[in-house]
Design a protein around this motif. Sequence first.
Motif, PDB file in Angstrom:
ATOM      1  N   LEU A   1      13.093  29.716 -27.560  1.00  0.00           N
ATOM      2  CA  LEU A   1      13.327  30.460 -28.798  1.00  0.00           C
ATOM      3  C   LEU A   1      14.014  31.802 -28.566  1.00  0.00           C
ATOM      4  O   LEU A   1      14.502  32.408 -29.525  1.00  0.00           O
ATOM      5  CB  LEU A   1      11.998  30.698 -29.528  1.00  0.00           C
ATOM      6  N   GLY A   2      14.036  32.286 -27.324  1.00  0.00           N
ATOM      7  CA  GLY A   2      14.644  33.574 -27.048  1.00  0.00           C
ATOM      8  C   GLY A   2      16.163  33.488 -26.992  1.00  0.00           C
ATOM      9  O   GLY A   2      16.761  32.412 -27.103  1.00  0.00           O
TER      10      GLY A   2
ATOM     11  N   ILE B   1       8.943  21.163 -19.189  1.00  0.00           N
ATOM     12  CA  ILE B   1       8.765  20.111 -20.205  1.00  0.00           C
ATOM     13  C   ILE B   1       8.712  20.719 -21.600  1.00  0.00           C
ATOM     14  O   ILE B   1       9.348  20.224 -22.548  1.00  0.00           O
ATOM     15  CB  ILE B   1       7.493  19.307 -19.891  1.00  0.00           C
ATOM     16  N   VAL B   2       7.953  21.803 -21.760  1.00  0.00           N
ATOM     17  CA  VAL B   2       7.817  22.435 -23.075  1.00  0.00           C
ATOM     18  C   VAL B   2       9.149  23.021 -23.535  1.00  0.00           C
ATOM     19  O   VAL B   2       9.515  22.908 -24.716  1.00  0.00           O
ATOM     20  CB  VAL B   2       6.729  23.524 -23.022  1.00  0.00           C
ATOM     21  N   ARG B   3       9.906  23.633 -22.631  1.00  0.00           N
ATOM     22  CA  ARG B   3      11.213  24.190 -23.017  1.00  0.00           C
ATOM     23  C   ARG B   3      12.156  23.097 -23.509  1.00  0.00           C
ATOM     24  O   ARG B   3      12.822  23.245 -24.544  1.00  0.00           O
ATOM     25  CB  ARG B   3      11.831  24.921 -21.834  1.00  0.00           C
ATOM     26  N   ALA B   4      12.235  21.981 -22.768  1.00  0.00           N
ATOM     27  CA  ALA B   4      13.124  20.893 -23.176  1.00  0.00           C
ATOM     28  C   ALA B   4      12.698  20.303 -24.511  1.00  0.00           C
ATOM     29  O   ALA B   4      13.541  20.031 -25.384  1.00  0.00           O
ATOM     30  CB  ALA B   4      13.139  19.816 -22.091  1.00  0.00           C
ATOM     31  N   GLN B   5      11.394  20.119 -24.717  1.00  0.00           N
ATOM     32  CA  GLN B   5      10.929  19.553 -25.979  1.00  0.00           C
ATOM     33  C   GLN B   5      11.150  20.535 -27.133  1.00  0.00           C
ATOM     34  O   GLN B   5      11.496  20.124 -28.248  1.00  0.00           O
ATOM     35  CB  GLN B   5       9.442  19.212 -25.861  1.00  0.00           C
ATOM     36  N   THR B   6      10.980  21.821 -26.882  1.00  0.00           N
ATOM     37  CA  THR B   6      11.194  22.817 -27.936  1.00  0.00           C
ATOM     38  C   THR B   6      12.663  22.875 -28.341  1.00  0.00           C
ATOM     39  O   THR B   6      12.985  23.017 -29.532  1.00  0.00           O
ATOM     40  CB  THR B   6      10.725  24.194 -27.455  1.00  0.00           C
ATOM     41  N   LEU B   7      13.570  22.778 -27.373  1.00  0.00           N
ATOM     42  CA  LEU B   7      14.995  22.759 -27.711  1.00  0.00           C
ATOM     43  C   LEU B   7      15.337  21.554 -28.585  1.00  0.00           C
ATOM     44  O   LEU B   7      16.195  21.631 -29.468  1.00  0.00           O
ATOM     45  CB  LEU B   7      15.829  22.741 -26.433  1.00  0.00           C
TER      46      LEU B   7
ATOM     47  N   LEU C   1      13.156  20.063 -30.682  1.00  0.00           N
ATOM     48  CA  LEU C   1      12.544  20.276 -31.992  1.00  0.00           C
ATOM     49  C   LEU C   1      13.293  21.326 -32.809  1.00  0.00           C
ATOM     50  O   LEU C   1      13.245  21.305 -34.047  1.00  0.00           O
ATOM     51  CB  LEU C   1      11.085  20.702 -31.819  1.00  0.00           C
ATOM     52  N   LYS C   2      13.971  22.253 -32.149  1.00  0.00           N
ATOM     53  CA  LYS C   2      14.700  23.298 -32.877  1.00  0.00           C
ATOM     54  C   LYS C   2      15.793  22.722 -33.767  1.00  0.00           C
ATOM     55  O   LYS C   2      16.151  23.323 -34.783  1.00  0.00           O
ATOM     56  CB  LYS C   2      15.332  24.284 -31.885  1.00  0.00           C
ATOM     57  N   GLY C   3      16.327  21.571 -33.405  1.00  0.00           N
ATOM     58  CA  GLY C   3      17.393  20.974 -34.193  1.00  0.00           C
ATOM     59  C   GLY C   3      16.924  20.200 -35.400  1.00  0.00           C
ATOM     60  O   GLY C   3      17.763  19.729 -36.181  1.00  0.00           O
ATOM     61  N   LEU C   4      15.620  20.037 -35.579  1.00  0.00           N
ATOM     62  CA  LEU C   4      15.120  19.300 -36.735  1.00  0.00           C
ATOM     63  C   LEU C   4      15.245  20.128 -38.016  1.00  0.00           C
ATOM     64  O   LEU C   4      15.249  21.363 -37.987  1.00  0.00           O
ATOM     65  CB  LEU C   4      13.660  18.906 -36.509  1.00  0.00           C
ATOM     66  N   ASP C   5      15.324  19.432 -39.143  1.00  0.00           N
ATOM     67  CA  ASP C   5      15.591  20.102 -40.409  1.00  0.00           C
ATOM     68  C   ASP C   5      14.480  21.061 -40.807  1.00  0.00           C
ATOM     69  O   ASP C   5      14.741  22.177 -41.269  1.00  0.00           O
ATOM     70  CB  ASP C   5      15.800  19.060 -41.514  1.00  0.00           C
ATOM     71  N   HIS C   6      13.217  20.641 -40.651  1.00  0.00           N
ATOM     72  CA  HIS C   6      12.127  21.494 -41.131  1.00  0.00           C
ATOM     73  C   HIS C   6      12.007  22.757 -40.283  1.00  0.00           C
ATOM     74  O   HIS C   6      11.640  23.822 -40.794  1.00  0.00           O
ATOM     75  CB  HIS C   6      10.807  20.714 -41.133  1.00  0.00           C
TER      76      HIS C   6
ATOM     77  N   LEU D   1       4.407  23.854 -32.361  1.00  0.00           N
ATOM     78  CA  LEU D   1       3.221  23.463 -31.591  1.00  0.00           C
ATOM     79  C   LEU D   1       2.685  22.081 -31.971  1.00  0.00           C
ATOM     80  O   LEU D   1       2.265  21.330 -31.089  1.00  0.00           O
ATOM     81  CB  LEU D   1       2.133  24.524 -31.734  1.00  0.00           C
ATOM     82  N   PRO D   2       2.653  21.704 -33.274  1.00  0.00           N
ATOM     83  CA  PRO D   2       2.222  20.327 -33.566  1.00  0.00           C
ATOM     84  C   PRO D   2       3.091  19.264 -32.911  1.00  0.00           C
ATOM     85  O   PRO D   2       2.593  18.236 -32.460  1.00  0.00           O
ATOM     86  CB  PRO D   2       2.299  20.252 -35.102  1.00  0.00           C
ATOM     87  N   GLY D   3       4.408  19.513 -32.822  1.00  0.00           N
ATOM     88  CA  GLY D   3       5.285  18.555 -32.157  1.00  0.00           C
ATOM     89  C   GLY D   3       5.165  18.565 -30.648  1.00  0.00           C
ATOM     90  O   GLY D   3       5.516  17.583 -29.988  1.00  0.00           O
ATOM     91  N   LEU D   4       4.647  19.660 -30.085  1.00  0.00           N
ATOM     92  CA  LEU D   4       4.475  19.755 -28.633  1.00  0.00           C
ATOM     93  C   LEU D   4       3.144  19.199 -28.171  1.00  0.00           C
ATOM     94  O   LEU D   4       2.913  19.088 -26.960  1.00  0.00           O
ATOM     95  CB  LEU D   4       4.579  21.224 -28.196  1.00  0.00           C
ATOM     96  N   ALA D   5       2.256  18.866 -29.101  1.00  0.00           N
ATOM     97  CA  ALA D   5       0.900  18.452 -28.713  1.00  0.00           C
ATOM     98  C   ALA D   5       0.919  17.190 -27.847  1.00  0.00           C
ATOM     99  O   ALA D   5       0.232  17.126 -26.819  1.00  0.00           O
ATOM    100  CB  ALA D   5       0.054  18.222 -29.966  1.00  0.00           C
TER     101      ALA D   5
END
Length: 359
Positions: free
Chosen positions: A138-139, A195-201, A203-208, A228-232
């Motif tokens: 996110l940075g 793993i969390v960085r790749a998954q967050t990148l 999720l950032k592209g999703l519409d919501h 965080l719900p998507g990273l669970a």
Amino acid sequence: MSEASTVSRTAGTDTTVPAVSGARQFWRRLRTQRAALVAAVVVALLVLVALAAPLLTAVEGQDPTTYHPSLVDSARGGVPIGRFGGISGDHWLGVEPQTGRDLFARLVHGARVSLGVALTATLVQILIGVVVGVAAALGNRWVDQLLSRATDIIVAMPLMIMALALLAIVPSAFPRPVLVTLVIGLIAWGSIAKIVRAQTLTLKGLDHVAAARLSGWGPWHVARRELLPGLAAPVITYAALLVPMNISVEAALSFLGVGVKPPTPSWGQMLTSADVWYQAAPQYLLLPAGALFVTVLALTVLGDGVRTALDPRAASRLGVGTGRGRAGGPGRGTGRSNGARDSGGRGPAGGAAQKEDTA
């Protein structure tokens, strides 16, 4: 928790069917894996034994630190007196060579140390890894580069060598179980951060998530509410595989003499003392080794089962050949047969229409 509802049309009628929640889907997929269920039962029993260690040793009437010199043969170098390592009604698994300490008490109290260190170290790794991974994703570009390079350095560090160096220089007065937990947790968080960085990148592209960011939410508010719900799922999956790894690391450090120190019992520390007694008192080596093997195997199987149950593609794999499509909606058999009746005029509606045309 409120459940969403879906409407399915079958045979011309509308039927409201409650949608299956994520927890129910996870449990349904996990139940199909018998090995994972057996492993979960074994892990639950081990945790129960570790928590109830003081009660179990009180029932036996022993403790893990009291010496019983009368139960070992000093003339033979401290071999336990009696058959099978001194097993009796007072000592359920026999006694320790040289010292005569109760093996059952040391084994169950060692489970508390080994499992406690592994679970707590896993929590530390997950906490640091999630914070670093989300912050990097996110940075801005400079923050991402700085945190990513720091993560690469952590991943490249040899865990055992760094742990040996840190444990060797810390004063012995510091509680060893706490120290081992901190060392493992502070050194081995790099993989989960990646793993969390790749998954967050992703999720950032999703519409919501994009809508939440455009609405003016701050980065941490977006992370807490949307990411965080998507990273669970990936975090839980990796955590389930980290626990057996951390148990092995703690046992290895204790075996090398820099982990948990006597008289505090630990499975790895017991193996260190038992390496010269495998012929004279084999149960002293086999009991902690067997407990360590069963624990790591059960946690590994359970972690693999959790990974499969949390995999979104598991639903399609588990649904093959179950006939759910035929029962729940226009499946392959039902949909085509109904369509054939309607188009070919062989059903009730087609027959009526054909008679009217003839008349």
